[in-house]
Design an enzyme around this catalytic site. Structure first.
Site, PDB file in Angstrom:
ATOM      1  N   HIS A  36       4.504  -2.433  27.430  1.00  0.00           N
ATOM      2  CA  HIS A  36       3.621  -3.007  26.042  1.00  0.00           C
ATOM      3  C   HIS A  36       2.322  -2.896  26.205  1.00  0.00           C
ATOM      4  O   HIS A  36       1.455  -3.481  25.927  1.00  0.00           O
ATOM      5  CB  HIS A  36       4.336  -4.117  25.597  1.00  0.00           C
ATOM      6  CG  HIS A  36       5.679  -4.375  25.148  1.00  0.00           C
ATOM      7  ND1 HIS A  36       6.245  -5.353  24.678  1.00  0.00           N
ATOM      8  CD2 HIS A  36       6.932  -3.627  25.530  1.00  0.00           C
ATOM      9  CE1 HIS A  36       7.665  -5.238  24.719  1.00  0.00           C
ATOM     10  NE2 HIS A  36       8.166  -4.213  25.113  1.00  0.00           N
ATOM     11  N   TYR A  84       1.564  -8.642  10.816  1.00  0.00           N
ATOM     12  CA  TYR A  84       2.906  -7.667  10.688  1.00  0.00           C
ATOM     13  C   TYR A  84       3.968  -8.638  11.456  1.00  0.00           C
ATOM     14  O   TYR A  84       5.305  -8.408  11.529  1.00  0.00           O
ATOM     15  CB  TYR A  84       2.631  -6.526  11.227  1.00  0.00           C
ATOM     16  CG  TYR A  84       1.919  -5.674  10.159  1.00  0.00           C
ATOM     17  CD1 TYR A  84       2.458  -5.043   9.210  1.00  0.00           C
ATOM     18  CD2 TYR A  84       0.483  -5.869  10.324  1.00  0.00           C
ATOM     19  CE1 TYR A  84       1.680  -4.233   8.103  1.00  0.00           C
ATOM     20  CE2 TYR A  84      -0.279  -4.950   9.380  1.00  0.00           C
ATOM     21  CZ  TYR A  84       0.303  -4.301   8.466  1.00  0.00           C
ATOM     22  OH  TYR A  84      -0.521  -3.507   7.658  1.00  0.00           O
TER      23      TYR A  84
END
Length: 385
Positions: free
Chosen positions: A161, A263
């Site tokens: 990631h 988000y």
């Protein structure tokens, strides 16, 4: 259909779109290719994750460019994205993102793994590292004046990631996607992990970056709550900024990015953790911005571009997304602030990146150690425009 997933130079393949057949020609094999930058003169800069930056021009793949910073190549890390400065034609400036190891490594470091991200036991990669962005001048087959202008802080131990995609806005601000490093850091204001970052081309901070939040909030952050964003692009019709990110077990997302917006990851997702732990859905937490499109089953999105040409009938103005696990190009119809999947081109191979060439044809990267660069063109009988 010939040599369906071959990376052999010159291999021809045929794919099917709504508008007709598409021909793909494999131009050159590559080792773990990750990103393409199309230069103003139509030369291609291509990153290979082990640490090579390559030029492809006039039908030839050149020897690796010298002067590339040291990268840590393991797991999802390595040499990642490349983007040219908007003024490349006069300044030859490029930007590279990569996994940068710390100069001093902790003694006896261990990573026990985390079942939520699919790690059932200790990880072998215990190098302390983080995403970094370097600016350099491309001089022939050499990088000069290499300078690191931004870093993930603090660095983390862990394999994945990194994010690492970059895009320039019309006012020449550099946006960088920074993943959560599989450490669920997206809501920690003291780190820029799990965020979209916005900086000036020299690495300084724009005066109008987000200023809300606690006193220890990072001032390079533009938006928060991201997991592993592997594509970012501006819609040329609206100048809206779009980003996609991989969900966990389900719930890949396409998001419309706004200054200061959150988000939701890891508080909400339309997927669950890899150990089947449930995550609250976006609809349960209205304080977070919902994705415009989600995918379950996942497509594993990688690479994002808006097609501006006319050679592929029906694709003008639409977003093209590479698919890894879906082995596809996913075409998304974007209209203002709404979007929906338009069609999916079965490529039979993991697609790491997709970009538009100057002549309106499309380049894609076949992912993996046996990867390659392919050029897509509509069959002559099906060509439009």
């Amino acid at each position: 259909m010939l040599d369906r997933a071959s990376a052999q130079e010159g291999a021809m393949q045929e794919f099917t779109a709504k508008s007709g057949k598409i021909t793909g020609q494999m131009l050159t094999p590559l080792s773990h290719p990750w990103k393409i930058a199309v230069l103003p003169d139509d030369r291609l800069l291509i990153t290979e994750k082990p640490g090579n930056l390559r030029l492809y021009a006039d039908g030839k793949l050149f020897e690796p460019i010298t002067g590339v910073p040291k990268v840590h190549f393991e797991g999802q890390g390595g040499l990642l994205s490349v983007v040219a400065h908007p003024g490349f034609a006069t300044n030859n400036a490029i930007y590279l993102s990569y996994a940068e190891p710390a100069e001093e490594q902790p003694a006896g470091a261990q990573d026990p793994g985390d079942p939520r991200v699919g790690d059932d036991g200790p990880n072998s990669d215990v190098v302390l590292k983080g995403l970094a962005v370097a600016r350099a001048v491309l001089d022939g087959n050499e990088l000069k004046d290499v300078e690191v202008i931004w870093r993930q802080e603090p660095k983390q131990i862990g394999r994945g990631h990194f994010g690492g995609h970059m895009a320039f806005s019309g006012d020449e601000k550099l946006f960088i996607t920074n993943g959560d490093r599989q450490r669920f850091l997206s809501h920690d204001p003291a780190t820029n992990a799990g965020k979209v970052v916005r900086i000036n081309p020299d690495g300084s901070l724009p005066a109008d970056n987000m200023e809300q939040g606690p006193k220890n909030a990072r001032k390079d952050v533009w938006s928060t709550g991201h997991r592993n964003p592997l594509g970012i692009a501006f819609d040329p019709a609206t100048r809206n900024l779009w980003l996609h990110e991989m969900g966990p077990l389900g719930g890949d997302e396409l998001n419309l990015i706004a200054k200061g917006a959150d988000y939701g990851w890891p508080a909400v997702s339309n997927g669950d953790h890899y150990d089947k732990q449930k995550i609250p859905r976006h609809d349960t937490r209205p304080e977070f911005v919902k994705p415009v499109v989600t995918w379950t089953p996942v497509i594993s999105p990688a690479g994002l571009t808006f097609y501006t040409g006319s050679r592929f009938s029906g694709w003008t103005g639409k977003a093209l997304i590479g698919g890894l696990s879906s082995k596809a190009i996913v075409v998304v119809d974007v209209k203002g602030e709404t979007a929906s999947e338009f069609e999916r081109i079965d490529m039979g191979m993991r697609i790491r990146d997709v970009v538009e060439a100057g002549d309106g044809s499309i380049y894609v990267l076949k992912d993996g150690e046996d990867g390659g660069l392919m050029k897509l063109s509509p069959n002559q009988k099906d060509a439009r425009g």
